[in-house]
Design a protein around this motif. Sequence first.
Motif, PDB file in Angstrom:
ATOM      1  N   TYR A  66       8.092  -5.450  -5.122  1.00  0.00           N
ATOM      2  CA  TYR A  66       8.208  -4.318  -4.791  1.00  0.00           C
ATOM      3  C   TYR A  66       6.724  -3.434  -4.610  1.00  0.00           C
ATOM      4  O   TYR A  66       6.705  -2.938  -3.647  1.00  0.00           O
ATOM      5  CB  TYR A  66       8.610  -3.615  -6.500  1.00  0.00           C
ATOM      6  N   ILE A  67       5.761  -4.358  -5.149  1.00  0.00           N
ATOM      7  CA  ILE A  67       4.318  -3.555  -5.048  1.00  0.00           C
ATOM      8  C   ILE A  67       3.767  -3.831  -3.633  1.00  0.00           C
ATOM      9  O   ILE A  67       2.862  -3.122  -3.085  1.00  0.00           O
ATOM     10  CB  ILE A  67       3.441  -3.995  -6.140  1.00  0.00           C
ATOM     11  N   PHE A  81       3.445   4.657  -1.402  1.00  0.00           N
ATOM     12  CA  PHE A  81       2.240   3.997  -1.476  1.00  0.00           C
ATOM     13  C   PHE A  81       2.110   2.741  -0.662  1.00  0.00           C
ATOM     14  O   PHE A  81       3.390   2.196  -0.439  1.00  0.00           O
ATOM     15  CB  PHE A  81       2.224   3.421  -3.090  1.00  0.00           C
ATOM     16  N   ALA A  82       1.124   2.452   0.100  1.00  0.00           N
ATOM     17  CA  ALA A  82       1.272   1.528   1.039  1.00  0.00           C
ATOM     18  C   ALA A  82       1.641   0.247   0.551  1.00  0.00           C
ATOM     19  O   ALA A  82       2.094  -0.789   1.267  1.00  0.00           O
ATOM     20  CB  ALA A  82      -0.157   1.579   1.858  1.00  0.00           C
ATOM     21  N   GLY A  83       1.209   0.038  -0.673  1.00  0.00           N
ATOM     22  CA  GLY A  83       1.312  -1.222  -1.075  1.00  0.00           C
ATOM     23  C   GLY A  83       0.112  -2.302  -1.184  1.00  0.00           C
ATOM     24  O   GLY A  83      -0.893  -1.791  -1.003  1.00  0.00           O
ATOM     25  N   ILE A  84       0.482  -3.271  -2.271  1.00  0.00           N
ATOM     26  CA  ILE A  84      -0.764  -4.206  -2.702  1.00  0.00           C
ATOM     27  C   ILE A  84      -0.275  -5.426  -1.886  1.00  0.00           C
ATOM     28  O   ILE A  84       0.719  -6.105  -2.336  1.00  0.00           O
ATOM     29  CB  ILE A  84      -0.968  -4.310  -4.205  1.00  0.00           C
ATOM     30  N   LYS A  85      -0.942  -5.901  -0.830  1.00  0.00           N
ATOM     31  CA  LYS A  85      -0.499  -7.212  -0.134  1.00  0.00           C
ATOM     32  C   LYS A  85      -1.221  -8.508  -0.742  1.00  0.00           C
ATOM     33  O   LYS A  85      -0.769  -9.462  -0.630  1.00  0.00           O
ATOM     34  CB  LYS A  85      -0.849  -7.172   1.407  1.00  0.00           C
ATOM     35  N   ASN A  86      -2.343  -8.338  -1.357  1.00  0.00           N
ATOM     36  CA  ASN A  86      -2.841  -9.461  -1.950  1.00  0.00           C
ATOM     37  C   ASN A  86      -2.319 -10.165  -2.959  1.00  0.00           C
ATOM     38  O   ASN A  86      -2.172  -9.526  -4.188  1.00  0.00           O
ATOM     39  CB  ASN A  86      -4.195  -9.163  -2.318  1.00  0.00           C
TER      40      ASN A  86
END
Length: 107
Positions: A66-67, A81-86
């Motif tokens: 999701y994130i 929210f663009a998101g957290i890819k790391n």
Amino acid sequence: QDVEAGAVSFRKCAPCHAVGEGAANKVGPVLNGLPGRKSGTIAGFNYSDANKNSGITWDKATFKTYITDPRAKIPGTKMVFAGIKNDKEQDDLWAYLSQFGPDGKKK
């Protein structure tokens, strides 16, 4: 997983979400008690139908998906929210959020 790093990462979330004792819904719902909670169930928050009907029960794997890209995981969500890819940042953020029980107290 680094809880302190997760707390730093949560700063990206804090404009819209709250955790801890006394947390209240903001633009987004309170994130206390996230592990094992069904999506769309925090009292007093006006969820999108997409969130309410997603069938999601939050766990680490679901949270990470999701994130990464909220609108891809739950099309129709109100979360902008663009998101957290790391991957490590996701793990750290989950560790931080997971320490708060439904009452906002740290476990």
